[in-house]
Design an enzyme around this catalytic site. Structure first.
Site, mmCIF file in Angstrom:
data_model
loop_
_atom_site.group_PDB
_atom_site.id
_atom_site.type_symbol
_atom_site.label_atom_id
_atom_site.label_comp_id
_atom_site.label_asym_id
_atom_site.label_seq_id
_atom_site.Cartn_x
_atom_site.Cartn_y
_atom_site.Cartn_z
ATOM 1 N N ASN A 869 19.345 22.760 -36.844
ATOM 2 C CA ASN A 869 18.141 23.078 -36.084
ATOM 3 C C ASN A 869 18.231 24.270 -35.144
ATOM 4 O O ASN A 869 17.187 24.814 -34.771
ATOM 5 C CB ASN A 869 17.720 21.855 -35.254
ATOM 6 N N TYR A 870 19.423 24.689 -34.739
ATOM 7 C CA TYR A 870 19.497 25.670 -33.656
ATOM 8 C C TYR A 870 20.268 26.946 -33.986
ATOM 9 O O TYR A 870 20.014 27.972 -33.369
ATOM 10 C CB TYR A 870 20.113 25.019 -32.406
ATOM 11 N N MET A 871 21.191 26.913 -34.917
ATOM 12 C CA MET A 871 21.984 28.100 -35.225
ATOM 13 C C MET A 871 21.366 28.831 -36.412
ATOM 14 O O MET A 871 21.183 28.244 -37.479
ATOM 15 C CB MET A 871 23.438 27.718 -35.530
#
Length: 917
Positions: A869-871
């Site tokens: 979800n974030y990288m």
């Protein structure tokens, strides 16, 4: 595909205990819509005089217009038409037209254009000339082809020479640029249409101008090319831009296409194919096609997973050099990727996937799709009664099927920690007691013995384990057969996989941490609870349960959900069915999310300067906004929302209490609170002195249960963030900090070495990101056993090295090796062979020690959440290409499908490079 019959219900701050299923085990299959409409334009009959006066308007009609037509063509054509006389229909006029003045040439050209796609006038016509207007263009093209072939000529080159001479006639008194422009305008429209429609079309197949074709490439998200329906076509990346015309077309048009290819011609052909939509309408060339953005290299075999991406790219580039007429696929992909990075296509805004929301989904007004068809959702099977009785005060009790079903839900959790939690038991008893009724003999949960049902459950579980491989295969195939039609949706003519097509089964809610609703009964979801969203022209999905019907059917093309229903535990929330993570819509949404985070890099300096300036602001609200923005930026905290009494008491930045933050002189803050999913956040950080001072001021005169930011709420903070940058939220900060941390650490820490060593570097960088985002997990029950097993193996290998060293000394002295520990005689090896074996064993020990240390470091850190979800996945793919690390060492099969759009990124990609404002 997943073999579990249930989908994990996703609830904010809680879950039901089911493990996540891998929804992307089956490769995606994209098929084009075979029901293409081939429409033939039929001009209305008009007389010759009217035709001469209406040439300009006729050429400007949309079905007949070429994308290469100049904007000034209509005006110039109408001006010339007023000066012209009707062209003679005789065959001699065709031959003489090449010897006349430019004015005469203009008349012949207009006569050609009046007849359709720039075809030459026929040799002879009937008296009733208007009767041909009722014929299809394709029929007239065939007729003209035959008639032109019959013209008297000494060789087959006669018609060719005439067409070439006509195309070379230039009007006098014009500049070189204008002459070239006029010549391009006079090019036969059939050649232009052939250049456009021949791409991907068999040469033996008649060309249809308005043949509908979906823009999205039929490319599997795992990188494999699916089978297409109908006739086979050329691969999109390998098609030549110009091709010979169809055998059904007139031979007069062939010389135009057989002329030597010029750079201008190639660019025009590319422009045509890139700027035509499925209906032949012009598109903005500056907008990249989303089909090409997610294109993945086609693999010829499944055995190259161990080969690094960089090596595969080199192999592809060498293969592409064999044909100079065909553009390089890798170059085309790379260029489209760079275009996307500069100007992302705002195709879809809704980035939620299989998550609960407190509000009904509303579109942003932009159409997400034109056609949508699916088969609804699949429901869990009805409950089958087993007839095993529970004991109340030692006596068996008869239960109704509904009562027995709920009792079984509780009994099977006997060995879990929830079974003994007071809150869990209290909530279960309150819901089960309602089903039992007031006059039931069971009056207390503590007097109930669920052992008989638990023993029956364990026997059933053991029976399933004892099934043969053939029996398991039959069960799996039967399950797949039942679910197959629910797995897929057809979006704008392209088959896309659906993510969570299963309705969650009834059960007992668990939640994370100490959720106040743990143990409550999740009722069975029925069709009357579900709202379906589907295209207007698509058939409404059949309700799978006889005698029931859907709650509502909508046709909203501004949203991307396929179905939704109210959450049975939290009625204020809704659960949605979306396309899978590997779908084109989800991929485009992910790409936009990371591009927005990259855009923040261009604003982060001014944003930090602004909130630093407001640390001393006299306005308390502005000062609290500045400090909250600082904490969100530096600590990647979530914004936080107000919680109801029946929700888990989790905390975000705006909802911090005075007791959640402790000031430690001179300038340290200790945070201690429950974060999302009831995960404890404990962190002591050093902050700016002005921030430390401001926090102390906010705490002054308040109790520990009071709000720290009493003048601030989430809406005010979000409004302020959007003023700093369009679309800026706390999640954008988290995505930015996670991605840039990964990028910088990989760039700084990676050294030359073997692949396992580089993978450890990546895992350490991933761990730092997970710590920043507070992605924690409980220590696995098997962690201790795994570490102990590795330690035993390492000790065994060390004993082997001791024996090998003894054998090496004896071999150097010419002696035979001693007997092995198992009593068997060892092979008599040379000193060189023994030294090699010692080195290999030492390498195994180093690898196991590295694995054991990694397991110990990662035992409380959840690496998957930040990776999903974030990288930014392009950081990982580019790093793998630069350092020859197989991408399969980092991404599993599901992530490879989810991030297919990132696989063609340039090896030199850096997240912190400048992006468009």
């Amino acid at each position: 595909m997943a073999t579990e019959a249930f989908v994990k219900p996703v609830v904010p701050n809680g879950h039901d205990g089911y493990e996540d299923e891998d929804e992307d085990d089956i490769p995606l299959v994209f098929k084009r819509n075979s029901n293409t409409a081939a429409t033939t334009n039929r001009p209305s009959p008009i007389n010759n005089a009217m035709r001469n006066s209406a040439i300009g308007s006729t050429k400007s009609s949309p079905p007949m217009r070429s994308p290469l037509t100049s904007p000034n063509r209509s005006a110039s054509s109408s001006t010339r038409s007023s000066m012209m006389k009707p062209a003679l229909p005789s065959s001699s006029s065709v031959q003489r037209s090449t010897l006349k003045s430019p004015l005469r040439d203009d008349r012949s050209v207009v006569a050609k254009e009046r007849n359709g796609f720039g075809k030459a006038p026929s040799v002879s016509k009937s008296d009733d000339e208007d009767s041909e207007d009722d014929k299809p263009l394709s029929a007239r093209l065939k007729l003209d082809s035959k008639e032109v072939t019959k013209q008297p000529s000494s060789s087959g080159r006669g018609s060719t020479q005439q067409a070439v001479q006509k195309s070379n006639m230039r009007p006098q008194g014009l500049s070189d640029y204008t002459k070239k422009k006029v010549l391009d305008e006079r090019a036969p429209m059939s050649s232009t249409v052939q250049t456009k429609t021949s791409v991907g079309t068999s040469s033996s197949k008649p060309v249809h101008i308005e043949q509908k074709r979906p823009l999205v490439n039929n490319i599997d998200r795992n990188g494999l090319k699916p089978k297409t329906e109908g006739h086979s076509s050329q691969a999109p990346a390998k098609r030549p831009l110009e091709k010979g015309s169809s055998s059904n077309q007139s031979s007069v048009k062939r010389p135009k296409l057989s002329e030597p290819a010029r750079p201008v011609k190639v660019e025009q052909g590319s422009h045509i194919s890139a700027t035509q939509d499925a209906k032949g309408k012009n598109l903005d060339a500056s907008k990249p096609l989303r089909a090409n953005q997610a294109t993945v290299k086609e693999d010829n075999s499944d055995g190259d997973d161990h080969v690094p991406i960089a090596s595969r790219m080199k192999s592809d580039s060498s293969n592409n050099k064999s044909s100079s007429a065909k553009p390089s696929s890798s170059k085309m992909i790379a260029s489209s990727s760079r275009t996307i990075a500069q100007k992302p296509n705002k195709w879809v805004k809704d980035s939620k996937y299989s998550k609960s929301s407190k509000s009904l989904p509303s579109g942003d007004g932009q159409k997400k799709w034109k056609t949508l068809q699916h088969n609804g959702v699949i429901f869990p099977p009805p409950y089958k009664r087993h007839g095993v009785k529970i004991l109340f005060q030692g006596k068996p009790v008869d239960l109704t099927p509904e009562q027995e079903e709920v009792a079984t839900m509780f009994a099977v959790m006997r060995e879990t920690e929830y079974y003994k939690k007071p809150k869990f038991r209290e909530n279960f008893w309150n819901d089960w007691r309602k089903l039992l009724g007031k006059n039931h003999m069971i009056k207390s949960l503590d007097d109930c013995d669920f052992t008989p049902i638990y023993e029956w459950y364990m026997q059933e579980k053991e029976t399933k384990k004892q099934m043969t491989a053939e029996e398991k295969r039959i069960v799996k195939e039967e399950k797949l057969k039942q679910e197959e039609k629910y797995m897929w949706a057809v979006l704008d003519g392209v088959r896309e996989r659906i993510g969570n097509f299963r309705v969650e089964p009834p059960g007992l809610f668990r939640g994370r941490g100490e959720h106040p609703k743990m143990g409550k009964l999740k009722k069975r979801i029925r069709p009357c609870d579900i709202t379906i969203n589907i295209g207007k022209e698509a058939p409404i999905p059949e309700c799978p349960i006889p005698g029931e019907r859907w709650k509502e059917v909508k046709h909203d093309n501004t949203v991307t959900w396929l179905a939704f229903w109210s959450d049975p535990i939290n009625p204020k929330e809704f659960k949605y069915v979306f396309l899978a993570a590997s779908s084109s819509l989800k991929g485009q949404s992910d790409k936009e999310k990371y591009e927005k985070a990259r855009k923040l890099h261009n604003h982060i300096g001014s944003i930090r300067a602004a909130y630093t300036k407001d640390f001393n602001n006299k306005d308390v609200t502005k000062r609290q906004i500045a400090v909250a923005t600082y904490l969100i930026d530096k600590l990647a905290l979530r914004a936080g929302n107000e919680k109801d009494d029946d929700e888990a008491d989790t905390v975000g930045c705006c909802t911090l209490k005075v007791g959640n933050v402790e000031c430690i002189p001179p300038n340290k803050l200790k945070f201690d609170f429950l974060g999302k999913d009831s995960i404890q956040y404990v962190n002591t950080v050093e902050v700016e002195p002005l921030v430390y001072k401001a926090i102390g001021q906010f705490q002054a005169g308040k109790s520990k249960t009071d709000d720290l930011f009493d003048e601030l709420d989430t809406s005010k903070l979000n409004t302020h963030l959007k003023e700093l940058m369009a679309g800026l939220t706390a999640k954008v900060f988290r995505t930015y900090n996670a991605s840039i941390t990964l990028d910088l650490m990989l760039s700084k820490e990676t050294r030359d070495g073997d692949v396992p060593e580089k993978v450890v570097v990546y895992q350490q960088a991933n761990k730092e990101v997970a710590i920043i985002c507070n992605h924690q997990r409980t220590v696995s029950k098997s962690h201790g056993a795994q570490v102990e097993k590795l330690a035993v193996k390492i000790e065994e290998l060390r004993e082997q090295i001791k024996e090998l060293n003894i054998d090496l000394d004896r071999a150097k002295k010419g002696r035979t090796p001693l007997m092995g520990s198992d009593g068997k005689r060892k092979r008599n090896l040379t000193p060189e062979a023994l030294e090699k074996k010692i080195m290999q064993t030492q390498g195994k020990i180093e690898k196991m020690e590295r694995d054991m240390q990694t397991k110990e470091d990662m035992k409380t850190v959840a690496l998957g959440t930040s990776k999903i979800n974030y990288m930014d996945p392009r950081i990982t793919v580019a790093w793998c290409k630069r350092h020859d690390v197989p991408i399969e060492k980092i991404f599993n099969k599901s992530l490879l499908a989810k991030f297919a759009w990132a696989m063609d990124v340039d090896p030199e990609f850096r997240f912190c490079s400048s992006t468009d404002e």
